[in-house]
Design an enzyme around this catalytic site. Structure first.
Site, PDB file in Angstrom:
ATOM      1  N   ASP A  42     -33.923 -16.529 -28.827  1.00  0.00           N
ATOM      2  CA  ASP A  42     -34.754 -16.075 -29.942  1.00  0.00           C
ATOM      3  C   ASP A  42     -34.074 -15.027 -30.815  1.00  0.00           C
ATOM      4  O   ASP A  42     -34.577 -13.919 -31.015  1.00  0.00           O
ATOM      5  CB  ASP A  42     -36.129 -15.587 -29.448  1.00  0.00           C
ATOM      6  CG  ASP A  42     -37.051 -16.747 -29.138  1.00  0.00           C
ATOM      7  OD1 ASP A  42     -36.569 -17.900 -29.063  1.00  0.00           O
ATOM      8  OD2 ASP A  42     -38.267 -16.503 -28.961  1.00  0.00           O
ATOM      9  N   ASN A  65     -36.778 -20.645 -27.407  1.00  0.00           N
ATOM     10  CA  ASN A  65     -37.619 -21.672 -28.023  1.00  0.00           C
ATOM     11  C   ASN A  65     -37.554 -21.616 -29.555  1.00  0.00           C
ATOM     12  O   ASN A  65     -37.964 -22.553 -30.225  1.00  0.00           O
ATOM     13  CB  ASN A  65     -39.071 -21.552 -27.553  1.00  0.00           C
ATOM     14  CG  ASN A  65     -39.726 -20.266 -27.979  1.00  0.00           C
ATOM     15  OD1 ASN A  65     -39.167 -19.190 -27.796  1.00  0.00           O
ATOM     16  ND2 ASN A  65     -40.901 -20.347 -28.560  1.00  0.00           N
ATOM     17  N   HIS A  66     -37.047 -20.513 -30.094  1.00  0.00           N
ATOM     18  CA  HIS A  66     -36.894 -20.446 -31.550  1.00  0.00           C
ATOM     19  C   HIS A  66     -35.525 -20.933 -32.024  1.00  0.00           C
ATOM     20  O   HIS A  66     -35.301 -21.032 -33.230  1.00  0.00           O
ATOM     21  CB  HIS A  66     -37.192 -19.035 -32.060  1.00  0.00           C
ATOM     22  CG  HIS A  66     -38.658 -18.739 -32.096  1.00  0.00           C
ATOM     23  ND1 HIS A  66     -39.451 -19.026 -33.177  1.00  0.00           N
ATOM     24  CD2 HIS A  66     -39.492 -18.238 -31.145  1.00  0.00           C
ATOM     25  CE1 HIS A  66     -40.705 -18.692 -32.908  1.00  0.00           C
ATOM     26  NE2 HIS A  66     -40.763 -18.218 -31.686  1.00  0.00           N
ATOM     27  N   HIS A  84     -34.874 -18.384 -21.117  1.00  0.00           N
ATOM     28  CA  HIS A  84     -35.740 -17.774 -22.118  1.00  0.00           C
ATOM     29  C   HIS A  84     -37.200 -17.750 -21.678  1.00  0.00           C
ATOM     30  O   HIS A  84     -37.877 -16.725 -21.787  1.00  0.00           O
ATOM     31  CB  HIS A  84     -35.620 -18.511 -23.455  1.00  0.00           C
ATOM     32  CG  HIS A  84     -36.445 -17.860 -24.517  1.00  0.00           C
ATOM     33  ND1 HIS A  84     -36.090 -16.646 -25.072  1.00  0.00           N
ATOM     34  CD2 HIS A  84     -37.625 -18.213 -25.100  1.00  0.00           C
ATOM     35  CE1 HIS A  84     -37.022 -16.297 -25.955  1.00  0.00           C
ATOM     36  NE2 HIS A  84     -37.949 -17.225 -25.994  1.00  0.00           N
ATOM     37  N   HIS A 125     -39.224 -14.107 -24.075  1.00  0.00           N
ATOM     38  CA  HIS A 125     -40.269 -15.007 -24.554  1.00  0.00           C
ATOM     39  C   HIS A 125     -41.635 -14.380 -24.792  1.00  0.00           C
ATOM     40  O   HIS A 125     -42.414 -14.883 -25.581  1.00  0.00           O
ATOM     41  CB  HIS A 125     -40.412 -16.167 -23.566  1.00  0.00           C
ATOM     42  CG  HIS A 125     -41.133 -17.374 -24.094  1.00  0.00           C
ATOM     43  ND1 HIS A 125     -40.993 -17.839 -25.375  1.00  0.00           N
ATOM     44  CD2 HIS A 125     -42.013 -18.233 -23.488  1.00  0.00           C
ATOM     45  CE1 HIS A 125     -41.744 -18.930 -25.531  1.00  0.00           C
ATOM     46  NE2 HIS A 125     -42.370 -19.184 -24.411  1.00  0.00           N
TER      47      HIS A 125
END
Lengths: 182, 277
Positions: free
Chosen positions: B60, B91-92, B141, B217
């Site tokens: 991220d 996840n980004h 993450h 996260h």
């Protein structure tokens, strides 16, 4: 004919003498037309205590110190919430006074849930014939029960029991940790 | 020019591996959680980690904050310069989030989206899903996946997956730990995300010889949170959500001594050369 609660605005069946959502007594048409708020003494009930969510864990909702052990209750634990401080908190909801309690985001609910995805009036939980049932009352984002692999939307009155996992809206999951029906 | 930075790192990474494995027996390792464009935090993290044997950014780097592209380029250049800097995918680092959480918009505002984004996405697909340090410290993450349950099987996760669309890889980037969940429970972050409880975690840890799981996260007010009897730590390193930005340091000796450093708010808070050790 249905009537609307003057306290929380919920719609009630004519046969109900007290609001199924907040427990306030029904006010006769004549009185409400005159704008005089007089609760029917026969059905008058104490106003619900502040949200159980804000009370100490384990505290029963209606009468924190007085609930005898033989009363009916459901105990929930927040396993997921947008509020960090709620995670893991347990809330005991007493069903002996009112066999139906309201769940939603607004403060007049017996079980108030601070989550933007939960509707102001979201669901109700009823004690009926020794079993507990969950019903969505027209929420925007739905009420769901975990079936072991996914959360299934509650379309009609659905039984809940110990270990049931219920999702309200998109961000709150509670687990039924303890149940008693007398 | 900026595409060159991304391409050089892709080249340096070589054949992509889902789980990057490193053994560093002495010194200490620093772990940085979500920075979300916090170039100041990334700079601080590297500046104070001058003596660290390893600095791992646990995903991220982009979306949400102020300097997303520059943050990404800075950390990537640092990772090119030094093998001690490792980037784990978040996840980004995904085509799923960039349109909604600001990175695409930032690139468009800078007038470089069309030219640069394909290079960005190629890099995403090459970033490892996990770092396994000394065979017993795992950095991811989000968390563990409901399936597969062995790290060995993680080695076969598909790479060059821009979302990722593989459900296990997706879970590693998206899942969250919860103390009061039994096993795995569908999460509230959307389809395919799960919450995992202590039993699922302990089983995974035992099966794979993991002593400590480091993940990011989730926003933590104090910048970090321990769970599962101290065997899992969440670290968050951006002030975007009004919490504190923290960095975790772990001694790599036998005791794995842990230290949390909260990134100071005031400027000029470290002397150069930075060495608070």
């Amino acid at each position: 004919m249905t009537w609307f609660c003057t306290k929380c605005g919920s719609q009630n069946e004519d046969s109900e003498s007290a609001c199924v959502v907040c427990g306030s007594g029904k006010i006769s048409e004549m009185e409400s037309q005159q704008g005089v708020i007089v609760q029917d003494p026969g059905t008058q009930q104490p106003a619900p205590e502040p949200s159980p969510v804000q009370q100490a864990p384990q505290a029963p909702v209606s009468r924190p110190a007085e609930v005898p052990p033989e009363e009916s209750f459901l105990e929930f634990q927040f396993v997921q919430s947008p509020m960090d401080s709620l995670m893991g908190k347990k809330v005991k909801v007493n069903f002996s006074v009112f066999p139906s309690v309201s769940v939603g985001r607004s403060p007049e609910n017996v079980m108030q849930i601070p989550d933007a995805s939960v509707s102001r009036m979201h669901a109700k939980i009823m004690l009926d014939g020794g079993s507990y049932y969950l019903e969505d009352v027209g929420s925007s984002n739905g009420t769901f029960i975990y079936d072991g692999s996914k959360f299934v939307e509650v379309k009609e009155k659905t039984k809940i029991q110990e270990k049931s996992l219920v999702k309200f809206g998109e961000g709150t999951i509670v687990k039924v940790t303890s149940v008693k029906a007398v | 020019m900026m595409a060159d930075t991304l391409d050089r790192y892709v080249e340096k990474l070589g054949h992509p591996v889902p789980v990057r494995k490193m053994v560093v027996e002495t010194g200490e390792a620093a772990f940085v959680g979500d920075t979300h464009g916090a170039l100041d935090v990334s700079s601080y993290a590297l500046a104070v980690s001058r003596n660290s044997a390893l600095v791992c950014f646990v995903g991220d780097l982009v979306d949400r904050g102020k300097n997303q592209l520059y943050n990404l380029l800075f950390v990537v250049e640092s990772a090119i310069i030094s093998r001690r800097v490792v980037i784990v995918r978040g996840n980004h680092e995904s085509t799923l989030t960039n349109d909604y959480y600001g990175f695409s918009e930032e690139l468009k505002d800078l007038g470089v989206f069309d030219q640069l984004y394909p290079h960005v996405v190629r890099l995403y697909g090459r970033l490892p899903y996990a770092l396994l340090l000394n065979n017993c410290i795992l950095a991811v993450h989000g968390g563990i996946a409901s399936d597969p349950s062995t790290l060995h099987a993680w080695d076969s996760l598909p790479m060059d997956d821009p979302e990722p669309s593989d459900s296990s890889a997706f879970q590693i980037l998206w899942n969250d730990p919860r103390e009061y969940v039994d096993g795995f429970l569908p999460g509230t972050r959307g389809e395919g995300t799960y919450l995992f409880g202590p039993d699922a975690f302990n089983e995974f840890a035992q099966k794979n010889g993991i002593k400590l799981l480091i993940r990011a996260h989730e926003v933590k007010k104090s910048g970090y949170e321990y769970m599962f009897q101290g065997k899992l730590i969440s670290i968050f390193s951006s002030r975007y959500h009004k919490g504190k930005a923290a960095i975790l340091r772990i001694g790599l000796g036998p005791d794995n001594r842990q230290e949390i450093m909260v990134v100071p708010d005031e400027e000029g808070s470290i002397e150069w050369p930075a060495d608070p050790v």
